[in-house]
Motif scaffolding. Structure first.
Motif, mmCIF file in Angstrom:
data_model
loop_
_atom_site.group_PDB
_atom_site.id
_atom_site.type_symbol
_atom_site.label_atom_id
_atom_site.label_comp_id
_atom_site.label_asym_id
_atom_site.label_seq_id
_atom_site.Cartn_x
_atom_site.Cartn_y
_atom_site.Cartn_z
ATOM 1 N N MET A 170 0.828 -1.204 0.000
ATOM 2 C CA MET A 170 0.000 0.000 0.000
ATOM 3 C C MET A 170 0.863 1.255 0.000
ATOM 4 S SD MET A 170 -3.388 -0.004 0.023
ATOM 5 C CE MET A 170 -3.798 1.429 1.019
ATOM 6 N N LEU A 171 1.836 1.306 0.893
ATOM 7 C CA LEU A 171 2.702 2.484 0.993
ATOM 8 C C LEU A 171 3.518 2.676 -0.279
ATOM 9 C CD1 LEU A 171 3.946 2.011 4.670
ATOM 10 C CD2 LEU A 171 2.537 3.893 3.834
ATOM 11 N N GLY A 172 4.107 1.600 -0.785
ATOM 12 C CA GLY A 172 4.941 1.696 -1.979
ATOM 13 C C GLY A 172 4.155 2.075 -3.213
ATOM 14 N N ALA A 173 2.987 1.433 -3.409
ATOM 15 C CA ALA A 173 2.185 1.715 -4.599
ATOM 16 C C ALA A 173 1.627 3.130 -4.560
ATOM 17 C CB ALA A 173 1.044 0.703 -4.703
ATOM 18 N N PRO A 226 6.154 10.069 -13.328
ATOM 19 C CA PRO A 226 5.563 10.943 -14.349
ATOM 20 C C PRO A 226 4.380 10.274 -15.047
ATOM 21 C CG PRO A 226 7.951 10.923 -14.519
ATOM 22 C CD PRO A 226 7.595 9.846 -13.543
ATOM 23 N N ALA A 227 3.499 11.095 -15.583
ATOM 24 C CA ALA A 227 2.274 10.592 -16.222
ATOM 25 C C ALA A 227 2.604 9.927 -17.562
ATOM 26 C CB ALA A 227 1.282 11.734 -16.419
ATOM 27 N N THR A 228 2.901 8.640 -17.504
ATOM 28 C CA THR A 228 3.183 7.864 -18.708
ATOM 29 C C THR A 228 2.307 6.620 -18.707
ATOM 30 O OG1 THR A 228 4.911 6.559 -17.635
ATOM 31 C CG2 THR A 228 5.577 8.642 -18.643
ATOM 32 N N GLY A 229 2.516 5.764 -19.699
ATOM 33 C CA GLY A 229 1.746 4.527 -19.768
ATOM 34 C C GLY A 229 1.981 3.624 -18.573
ATOM 35 N N TRP A 230 3.195 3.723 -17.971
ATOM 36 C CA TRP A 230 3.495 2.907 -16.810
ATOM 37 C C TRP A 230 2.593 3.241 -15.635
ATOM 38 C CZ3 TRP A 230 6.236 -1.346 -16.873
ATOM 39 C CH2 TRP A 230 7.177 -1.540 -17.880
ATOM 40 N N LEU A 231 2.133 4.484 -15.593
ATOM 41 C CA LEU A 231 1.276 4.904 -14.482
ATOM 42 C C LEU A 231 -0.015 4.103 -14.467
ATOM 43 C CD1 LEU A 231 1.457 7.066 -12.239
ATOM 44 C CD2 LEU A 231 -0.001 8.505 -13.659
ATOM 45 N N GLN A 232 -0.615 3.928 -15.641
ATOM 46 C CA GLN A 232 -1.847 3.155 -15.712
ATOM 47 C C GLN A 232 -1.593 1.667 -15.435
ATOM 48 O OE1 GLN A 232 -1.359 5.690 -18.410
ATOM 49 N NE2 GLN A 232 -2.285 6.864 -16.763
ATOM 50 N N ALA A 233 -0.429 1.171 -15.867
ATOM 51 C CA ALA A 233 -0.100 -0.239 -15.646
ATOM 52 C C ALA A 233 -0.002 -0.554 -14.161
ATOM 53 C CB ALA A 233 1.213 -0.588 -16.347
ATOM 54 N N LEU A 234 0.402 0.429 -13.355
ATOM 55 C CA LEU A 234 0.541 0.204 -11.921
ATOM 56 C C LEU A 234 -0.800 -0.038 -11.238
ATOM 57 C CD1 LEU A 234 3.297 2.744 -10.809
ATOM 58 C CD2 LEU A 234 3.401 0.259 -10.724
ATOM 59 N N LEU A 235 -1.902 0.298 -11.908
ATOM 60 C CA LEU A 235 -3.214 0.046 -11.317
ATOM 61 C C LEU A 235 -3.480 -1.445 -11.135
ATOM 62 C CD1 LEU A 235 -5.469 2.665 -13.155
ATOM 63 C CD2 LEU A 235 -4.690 2.714 -10.784
ATOM 64 N N LEU A 236 -2.660 -2.281 -11.760
ATOM 65 C CA LEU A 236 -2.780 -3.723 -11.572
ATOM 66 C C LEU A 236 -2.276 -4.160 -10.196
ATOM 67 C CD1 LEU A 236 -1.568 -4.939 -15.080
ATOM 68 C CD2 LEU A 236 -3.923 -4.740 -14.265
ATOM 69 N N VAL A 237 -1.639 -3.246 -9.469
ATOM 70 C CA VAL A 237 -1.122 -3.532 -8.134
ATOM 71 C C VAL A 237 -2.146 -3.094 -7.092
ATOM 72 C CG1 VAL A 237 0.721 -3.047 -6.481
ATOM 73 C CG2 VAL A 237 1.239 -3.203 -8.930
ATOM 74 N N GLU A 284 -1.715 15.291 -13.231
ATOM 75 C CA GLU A 284 -1.969 14.666 -14.526
ATOM 76 C C GLU A 284 -1.710 13.167 -14.439
ATOM 77 O OE1 GLU A 284 -3.079 13.682 -18.005
ATOM 78 O OE2 GLU A 284 -3.218 15.805 -17.446
ATOM 79 N N VAL A 285 -2.599 12.371 -15.015
ATOM 80 C CA VAL A 285 -2.434 10.913 -15.007
ATOM 81 C C VAL A 285 -2.495 10.330 -16.409
ATOM 82 C CG1 VAL A 285 -3.368 10.670 -12.688
ATOM 83 C CG2 VAL A 285 -4.903 10.504 -14.658
ATOM 84 N N GLY A 286 -2.666 11.164 -17.429
ATOM 85 C CA GLY A 286 -2.689 10.677 -18.798
ATOM 86 C C GLY A 286 -4.072 10.301 -19.291
ATOM 87 N N LEU A 287 -5.007 10.060 -18.388
ATOM 88 C CA LEU A 287 -6.368 9.683 -18.771
ATOM 89 C C LEU A 287 -7.357 10.826 -18.605
ATOM 90 C CD1 LEU A 287 -6.565 6.169 -17.028
ATOM 91 C CD2 LEU A 287 -6.238 6.630 -19.461
ATOM 92 N N GLY A 288 -6.911 11.925 -17.998
ATOM 93 C CA GLY A 288 -7.835 13.001 -17.668
ATOM 94 C C GLY A 288 -8.455 12.756 -16.304
ATOM 95 N N PRO A 289 -8.988 13.792 -15.663
ATOM 96 C CA PRO A 289 -9.510 13.642 -14.300
ATOM 97 C C PRO A 289 -10.683 12.677 -14.184
ATOM 98 C CG PRO A 289 -10.061 15.803 -15.213
ATOM 99 C CD PRO A 289 -9.081 15.185 -16.136
ATOM 100 N N THR A 290 -11.601 12.699 -15.138
ATOM 101 C CA THR A 290 -12.784 11.841 -15.042
ATOM 102 C C THR A 290 -12.444 10.376 -15.270
ATOM 103 O OG1 THR A 290 -14.220 13.648 -15.798
ATOM 104 C CG2 THR A 290 -15.101 11.407 -15.914
ATOM 105 N N LEU A 291 -11.793 10.077 -16.411
ATOM 106 C CA LEU A 291 -11.422 8.692 -16.693
ATOM 107 C C LEU A 291 -10.399 8.174 -15.689
ATOM 108 C CD1 LEU A 291 -11.163 8.561 -20.593
ATOM 109 C CD2 LEU A 291 -12.925 7.553 -19.123
ATOM 110 N N THR A 323 -10.187 9.028 -12.504
ATOM 111 C CA THR A 323 -10.924 8.702 -11.275
ATOM 112 C C THR A 323 -11.657 7.383 -11.417
ATOM 113 O OG1 THR A 323 -11.202 11.060 -10.724
ATOM 114 C CG2 THR A 323 -12.702 9.493 -9.676
ATOM 115 N N ILE A 324 -12.279 7.182 -12.562
ATOM 116 C CA ILE A 324 -13.016 5.935 -12.801
ATOM 117 C C ILE A 324 -12.064 4.738 -12.808
ATOM 118 C CG2 ILE A 324 -14.358 4.639 -14.503
ATOM 119 C CD1 ILE A 324 -15.607 7.312 -15.354
ATOM 120 N N ALA A 325 -10.919 4.878 -13.491
ATOM 121 C CA ALA A 325 -9.958 3.774 -13.581
ATOM 122 C C ALA A 325 -9.377 3.430 -12.211
ATOM 123 C CB ALA A 325 -8.843 4.130 -14.547
ATOM 124 N N ALA A 326 -9.014 4.447 -11.441
ATOM 125 C CA ALA A 326 -8.432 4.205 -10.117
ATOM 126 C C ALA A 326 -9.450 3.580 -9.170
ATOM 127 C CB ALA A 326 -7.906 5.519 -9.536
#
Length: 255
Positions: free
Chosen positions: A179-182, A190-201, A217-224, A226-229
């Motif tokens: 939890m702390l590390g993720a 930085p807001a790259t593709g790796w950021l979204q991949a980390l949601l698998l953790v 910034e997360v690369g998906l925009g605030p609405t998407l 929030t939904i993805a996270a």
């Protein structure tokens, strides 16, 4: 405890049991220090030691939320479940007329109350010392609800593989560190593709929602974003609950 619940309705029984559980947790000095005072001490230390400014506050808040959910809710919840099972309290209370869901809810209520109180304490402290006010309120709501769902599911699942209350100090460590590390990784990377991949953790959604709370910034925009996270947190919560549903034990484990 079972005798005290006799002669009342289901809702009253759950409320009475939750009150009794809260009293027992508060009176447990070891649990009070490790799950109540230690997270608060760490959160206050981070708030005053890591500096100030818009680039630092998301990291501070992510740490505070992660330690609150990880220790205040997850560790407390796991230890309480295992302790009540080990003492055969859960087994006896299944004959009290309370549903299995109501029994688990009442048992976990102290951990929920502790975590919510810690979040309020940190919110007050952060505002007083000049923390930036969140700009994305839906992300804040999703953070609290999704984080609670994740940690409740994780507590139920971890209790399955924890034979004694003492062993809970060990079996809960991987999830707390994760939890702390993720959470920190999602705030700092930085807001790259790796950021979204980390949601698998498990728990990474906490860091992304904190980032979004402060307009990051997360690369998906605030609405998407929030939904993805939020979906990440809820999916992991469902996975843990599913595991617990198949293997949860009401009677003590021998090892």
């Amino acid at each position: 405890m079972t005798t005290a619940l006799a002669g009342t309705g289901p809702a009253q029984k759950v409320t009475a049991l939750a009150g009794t559980e809260l009293t027992l947790v508060v009176r447990n000095r070891t649990l009070a220090v490790s799950s109540v005072l230690l997270p608060i001490a760490l959160g206050v230390f981070w708030a005053f030691s890591l500096g100030h400014g818009p680039e630092v506050w998301p990291m501070v808040v992510a740490l505070q939320v992660a330690v609150t959910l990880g220790m205040g809710l997850y560790v407390t919840g796991t230890q309480t479940l295992v302790a009540r099972r080990h003492a055969r309290v859960l087994q006896r209370l299944r004959t009290s007329g309370i549903s299995d869901g109501g029994l688990l809810l009442a048992t976990l209520t102290p951990a929920l109350a502790i975590a919510l109180a810690q979040l309020v304490i940190f919110a007050v402290i952060d505002v007083v010392i000049g923390d930036q006010v969140p700009s994305n309120w839906p992300a804040l709501v999703a953070l609290v609800l999704g984080g609670i769902a994740l940690m409740v599911g994780a507590a139920l699942a971890t209790s399955v593989v924890t034979p004694t209350p003492e062993r809970a100090q060990i079996t809960t460590l991987p999830m707390v560190f994760l939890m702390l590390g993720a959470a920190i990784a999602m705030v700092l990377i930085p807001a790259t593709g790796w950021l979204q991949a980390l949601l698998l953790v498990p728990g990474a959604g906490v860091g992304m929602l904190v980032r979004l709370m402060f307009g990051g910034e997360v690369g998906l925009g605030p609405t998407l974003g929030t939904i993805a996270a939020t979906a990440s947190l809820l999916v992991w919560a469902a996975v843990f609950i599913r595991l617990a549903a198949h293997r949860f034990r009401w009677d003590p484990r021998n090892g």
